[in-house]
Design a protein around this motif. Structure first.
Motif, short mmCIF file in Angstrom:
data_model
loop_
_atom_site.label_atom_id
_atom_site.label_comp_id
_atom_site.label_asym_id
_atom_site.label_seq_id
_atom_site.Cartn_x
_atom_site.Cartn_y
_atom_site.Cartn_z
N GLN A 1 62.04 -115.52 68.60
CA GLN A 1 62.86 -115.07 69.71
C GLN A 1 64.22 -114.69 69.16
OE1 GLN A 1 64.34 -117.97 72.58
NE2 GLN A 1 63.66 -116.59 74.18
N VAL A 2 64.66 -113.50 69.47
CA VAL A 2 65.96 -113.01 69.02
C VAL A 2 66.92 -113.10 70.20
CG1 VAL A 2 67.24 -111.06 68.08
CG2 VAL A 2 64.88 -111.47 67.35
N THR A 3 68.05 -113.74 69.99
CA THR A 3 69.09 -113.84 71.01
C THR A 3 70.28 -113.01 70.58
OG1 THR A 3 68.41 -116.11 71.50
CG2 THR A 3 70.57 -115.43 72.29
N VAL A 4 70.72 -112.12 71.47
CA VAL A 4 71.89 -111.29 71.21
C VAL A 4 72.99 -111.76 72.15
CG1 VAL A 4 72.83 -108.96 71.19
CG2 VAL A 4 70.43 -109.34 70.57
N THR A 5 74.12 -112.16 71.59
CA THR A 5 75.25 -112.64 72.38
C THR A 5 76.45 -111.76 72.09
OG1 THR A 5 74.42 -114.89 72.16
CG2 THR A 5 76.70 -114.64 72.90
N PHE A 6 77.09 -111.29 73.13
CA PHE A 6 78.30 -110.50 72.98
C PHE A 6 79.49 -111.45 73.12
CE2 PHE A 6 75.15 -107.44 74.04
CZ PHE A 6 75.50 -106.30 73.35
N HIS B 1 55.73 -110.91 65.45
CA HIS B 1 54.99 -109.90 64.71
C HIS B 1 54.67 -108.72 65.63
CE1 HIS B 1 52.49 -108.33 61.56
NE2 HIS B 1 51.47 -108.24 62.39
N ASN B 2 54.90 -107.52 65.14
CA ASN B 2 54.65 -106.27 65.87
C ASN B 2 55.56 -106.07 67.08
OD1 ASN B 2 52.65 -105.32 64.14
ND2 ASN B 2 51.05 -106.42 65.24
N SER B 3 56.64 -106.84 67.19
CA SER B 3 57.55 -106.62 68.32
C SER B 3 58.45 -105.42 68.04
CB SER B 3 58.41 -107.86 68.57
OG SER B 3 59.42 -107.97 67.61
N ASP B 4 59.01 -104.90 69.08
CA ASP B 4 59.90 -103.74 68.96
C ASP B 4 61.23 -104.08 69.60
OD1 ASP B 4 60.50 -101.23 68.10
OD2 ASP B 4 59.44 -100.19 69.71
N TRP B 5 61.76 -105.27 69.26
CA TRP B 5 62.95 -105.77 69.94
C TRP B 5 64.17 -104.88 69.70
CZ3 TRP B 5 67.65 -107.23 68.02
CH2 TRP B 5 67.74 -107.48 66.66
N ILE B 6 64.24 -104.23 68.56
CA ILE B 6 65.40 -103.37 68.27
C ILE B 6 65.41 -102.17 69.22
CG2 ILE B 6 66.49 -101.89 66.55
CD1 ILE B 6 65.52 -103.92 64.44
N ALA B 7 64.24 -101.58 69.49
CA ALA B 7 64.17 -100.47 70.44
C ALA B 7 64.52 -100.94 71.85
CB ALA B 7 62.78 -99.84 70.42
N ASP B 8 64.05 -102.14 72.22
CA ASP B 8 64.39 -102.70 73.53
C ASP B 8 65.89 -102.94 73.64
OD1 ASP B 8 61.70 -102.66 74.16
OD2 ASP B 8 61.40 -104.77 73.66
N LEU C 1 67.70 -111.91 75.49
CA LEU C 1 66.63 -112.52 74.71
C LEU C 1 65.52 -111.50 74.51
CD1 LEU C 1 66.36 -115.91 76.62
CD2 LEU C 1 67.57 -115.46 74.49
N TYR C 2 65.02 -111.44 73.28
CA TYR C 2 63.96 -110.49 72.95
C TYR C 2 62.88 -111.20 72.16
CZ TYR C 2 67.59 -107.14 74.09
OH TYR C 2 68.58 -106.44 74.73
N ASP C 3 61.62 -110.80 72.40
CA ASP C 3 60.51 -111.29 71.60
C ASP C 3 60.62 -110.64 70.23
OD1 ASP C 3 58.13 -112.18 70.54
OD2 ASP C 3 56.91 -110.74 71.64
N GLU D 1 68.04 -116.19 65.61
CA GLU D 1 66.59 -116.08 65.62
C GLU D 1 66.00 -117.48 65.65
OE1 GLU D 1 64.05 -113.24 63.05
OE2 GLU D 1 64.32 -115.05 61.88
N VAL D 2 65.04 -117.69 66.52
CA VAL D 2 64.33 -118.96 66.60
C VAL D 2 62.88 -118.69 66.22
CG1 VAL D 2 63.58 -120.82 68.10
CG2 VAL D 2 65.83 -119.80 68.43
N VAL D 3 62.39 -119.42 65.25
CA VAL D 3 61.01 -119.26 64.79
C VAL D 3 60.18 -120.37 65.38
CG1 VAL D 3 59.49 -119.17 62.80
CG2 VAL D 3 61.79 -118.20 62.64
N GLY D 4 59.05 -120.00 65.98
CA GLY D 4 58.16 -120.98 66.59
C GLY D 4 57.25 -121.63 65.57
#
Length: 54
Positions: free
Chosen positions: A18-23, A36-43, A31-33, A6-9
């Motif tokens: 910004q959440v980065t998921v690496t396999f 606040h109010n993001s729905d990155w887990i659903a994405d 990369l996911y936003d 996670e990178v915090v601005g």
């Protein structure tokens, strides 16, 4: 294995993240936003269901 980072601005205003998921062991990175109010887990879940992270 999945690695999340996670990178915090700028914290002086609305907090942007910004959440980065690496396999690990694969070249897939997503990369996911994560702000606040993001729905990155659903994405992320949708991406897993449609296999766009191969």
């Amino acid at each position: 294995m999945i690695h999340l980072s996670e990178v915090v601005g700028d914290t002086s205003g609305p907090i942007g993240k910004q959440v980065t998921v690496t396999f690990r062991g694969r070249s897939a990175v997503a990369l996911y936003d994560g702000g606040h109010n993001s729905d990155w887990i659903a994405d992320f879940e949708t991406d897993l269901k449609v296999s766009s992270l191969d």
